[in-house]
Design an enzyme around this catalytic site. Structure first.
Site, PDB file in Angstrom:
ATOM      1  N   PHE A   1       0.866  -1.188   0.000  1.00  0.00           N
ATOM      2  CA  PHE A   1       0.000   0.000   0.000  1.00  0.00           C
ATOM      3  C   PHE A   1       0.894   1.226   0.000  1.00  0.00           C
ATOM      4  CE2 PHE A   1      -2.214   3.632   1.580  1.00  0.00           C
ATOM      5  CZ  PHE A   1      -3.394   3.582   0.855  1.00  0.00           C
TER       6      PHE A   1
ATOM      7  N   ASP B   1       9.341   2.964   2.128  1.00  0.00           N
ATOM      8  CA  ASP B   1       8.130   3.725   2.429  1.00  0.00           C
ATOM      9  C   ASP B   1       7.856   3.589   3.924  1.00  0.00           C
ATOM     10  OD1 ASP B   1       5.634   4.752   2.879  1.00  0.00           O
ATOM     11  OD2 ASP B   1       4.709   3.876   1.091  1.00  0.00           O
TER      12      ASP B   1
ATOM     13  N   LYS C   1       2.394  11.194   7.042  1.00  0.00           N
ATOM     14  CA  LYS C   1       1.543  10.971   8.221  1.00  0.00           C
ATOM     15  C   LYS C   1       2.030  11.745   9.456  1.00  0.00           C
ATOM     16  CE  LYS C   1      -1.121   7.148   6.668  1.00  0.00           C
ATOM     17  NZ  LYS C   1      -0.740   6.111   5.721  1.00  0.00           N
TER      18      LYS C   1
HETATM   19  C1  PLP Z   1      -0.913   6.138   4.248  1.00  0.00           C
HETATM   20  C2  PLP Z   1       0.191   5.599   3.442  1.00  0.00           C
HETATM   21  C3  PLP Z   1       0.535   6.176   2.215  1.00  0.00           C
HETATM   22  C4  PLP Z   1      -0.269   7.288   1.579  1.00  0.00           C
HETATM   23  O1  PLP Z   1      -0.340   8.428   2.354  1.00  0.00           O
HETATM   24  P1  PLP Z   1      -1.504   9.524   2.065  1.00  0.00           P
HETATM   25  O2  PLP Z   1      -1.115  10.680   2.937  1.00  0.00           O
HETATM   26  O3  PLP Z   1      -2.788   8.898   2.454  1.00  0.00           O
HETATM   27  O4  PLP Z   1      -1.434   9.842   0.619  1.00  0.00           O
HETATM   28  C5  PLP Z   1       1.626   5.666   1.536  1.00  0.00           C
HETATM   29  N1  PLP Z   1       2.336   4.641   2.040  1.00  0.00           N
HETATM   30  C6  PLP Z   1       2.040   4.050   3.206  1.00  0.00           C
HETATM   31  C7  PLP Z   1       2.871   2.933   3.722  1.00  0.00           C
HETATM   32  C8  PLP Z   1       0.946   4.503   3.951  1.00  0.00           C
HETATM   33  O5  PLP Z   1       0.603   3.897   5.081  1.00  0.00           O
END
Ligand code: PLP
Length: 407
Positions: free
Chosen positions: A145, A230, A259
């Site tokens: 994700f 990520d 985040k």
């Molecule tokens: C939440 C998330 C994203 C995307 O972040 P947004 O601010 O919602 O665009 C990307 N990678 C990971 C691992 C995430 O948990």
């Protein structure tokens, strides 16, 4: 006169009527919050065990972060990067230092950080590695994700995220998460990067085998491929360390952050790396109207300063060890598995007694807000400021819910 229940029903109806139905929220209407607790429109309190997918790691209304935001609100909030602003320099300097890197590319949302990382990796591939024009490929993992843009969902294997949004962006190769040999086999002369979540959050807090990331690090280095971590959900304290990569002694070429970087106040994201990679971007080649804005930078700077003390990480480590112990004791009594790292747990509800959603609804009735992810899994990720007694209380509620559901 309106009853309290009308207040919830009316608020939900109003929101539902004119909001695209791209979420299926629990039927609770939050009106305020403090620390690890939120209060709904009827005055009922709930322990927030989701923390906005870890964007609220430092708690609702964190006094230090609110003060930093307030002070900045009174000075200036947005300049665009057509001009310099006096908050961006301190923010990127201290963020780069926290990451042990040279440079920061400031953006807003997580998906933008991922998109930016992809663009940087491709540009690095063509300009530094010498990949033939338009031939670059990036290796990604099953169960990933990384956000919701068209390019990112092009390499999602979740049908809900992916289907009906084509045509899809080419240039990605998917291999099984946790399988370094498969990554090795997928790399060719046109591979510019391996993009990986060090722990997969949305997939259900999936922790790969301990040797996976060190093996990826070794083989990406050997094959002249960038390792992009990520850490948008796993990073910035959640796992009991600044980064989940740190837990296995790995330093990626690029960190993708988001985040919690915005302190739960404003969206702030970043790509962080060394000059030999991030330095490929030249003026005009990438940008964002809001990226690096003074308000976001002021809040992000305060987040970085809190993390630089090591205290949030230590607290997440200690509380997390306690949480994992307590959850493991419930395996066999309605839970079939517990996974996690630090203050981040994925628990699988026995599918014979309930779905994850049903368990979350039952938890909500007992004052605990949590979110299911992928069928039987519930994710528990309270703000790191949570008190241990409150955390214990939440696990007591889970225990009671499991007993109820077992009948
Ligand atoms: C939440 C998330 C994203 C995307 O972040 P947004 O601010 O919602 O665009 C990307 N990678 C990971 C691992 C995430 O948990």
């Amino acid at each position: 006169m309106k009853t309290t229940t009308d207040r919830t029903t009316d608020a939900i109806a109003l929101e539902d009527e004119h909001t695209a139905h791209n979420y299926h929220p629990l039927p609770v209407v939050v009106a305020s919050g403090e620390g690890a607790w939120v209060t709904d429109v009827e005055g009922r309190r709930y322990l927030d065990c989701l923390a906005a997918y870890s964007a609220v790691n430092f708690g609702h209304g964190n006094p230090r972060l609110i003060a930093a935001a307030r002070e900045q609100l009174d000075r200036i909030t947005l300049t665009s990067r057509a001009f310099h602003n006096d908050r961006l320099g301190p923010f990127v300097t201290e963020l780069a230092a926290l990451c042990g890197k040279d440079m920061v590319l400031p953006m807003n949302t997580g998906a933008e950080a991922v998109e930016s990382g992809i663009k940087v990796a491709r540009a690095w591939g063509y300009r530094v590695k010498g990949v033939a024009p338009d031939a670059a490929n990036i290796i990604v993992m099953t169960g990933n994700f990384h956000g919701r843009t068209t390019t990112i969902i092009s390499f999602s294997d979740d049908p809900d995220a992916h289907d009906d949004f084509g045509p899809y962006t080419p240039g990605f190769r998917m291999v099984p998460y946790g399988d370094a040999a498969a990554v090795d086999a997928a790399i060719d002369e046109n591979t510019v990067a391996v993009l990986v979540e060090p722990i997969q959050g949305e997939a259900g807090i999936v922790v790969p085998p301990v040797e996976f990331l060190p093996e990826l690090r070794a083989l990406t280095r050997e094959r002249n491929v960038l390792l992009i971590a990520d850490e948008i959900q796993s990073g910035l304290g959640r796992v009991g360390a600044t980064f989940a990569c740190e837990l296995v002694g790995v330093v990626p070429d690029l960190y993708l952050l988001g985040k919690a970087l915005g302190g739960g106040i404003v969206p702030v994201s970043a790509v962080v790396g060394d000059r030999d990679v991030l330095g490929v971007l030249q003026p005009g080649q990438h940008g964002s109207t809001f990226g690096g804005n003074p308000l976001g930078a002021a809040v992000g700077l305060e987040v970085v300063r809190m993390l630089a003390t090591g205290e949030p990480q230590e607290r997440a480590r200690a509380l997390g060890a306690h949480l994992q112990d307590r959850l493991v004791s419930l395996v066999g009594s309605g839970l079939v598995a517990v996974r996690g790292a630090g203050l981040w747990a994925g628990v699988d509800i026995d599918p014979a007694i309930a779905t994850g959603r049903e368990a979350c609804e039952a938890l909500m009735r007992r004052g605990v807000l949590a979110k299911d992810t992928h069928g039987p899994t519930i994710r528990l990720a309270p703000p790191i400021v949570v008190e241990q007694a409150d955390l214990d209380w939440a696990v007591d509620q889970l225990e009671a819910v499991l007993a109820e559901l077992r009948g």
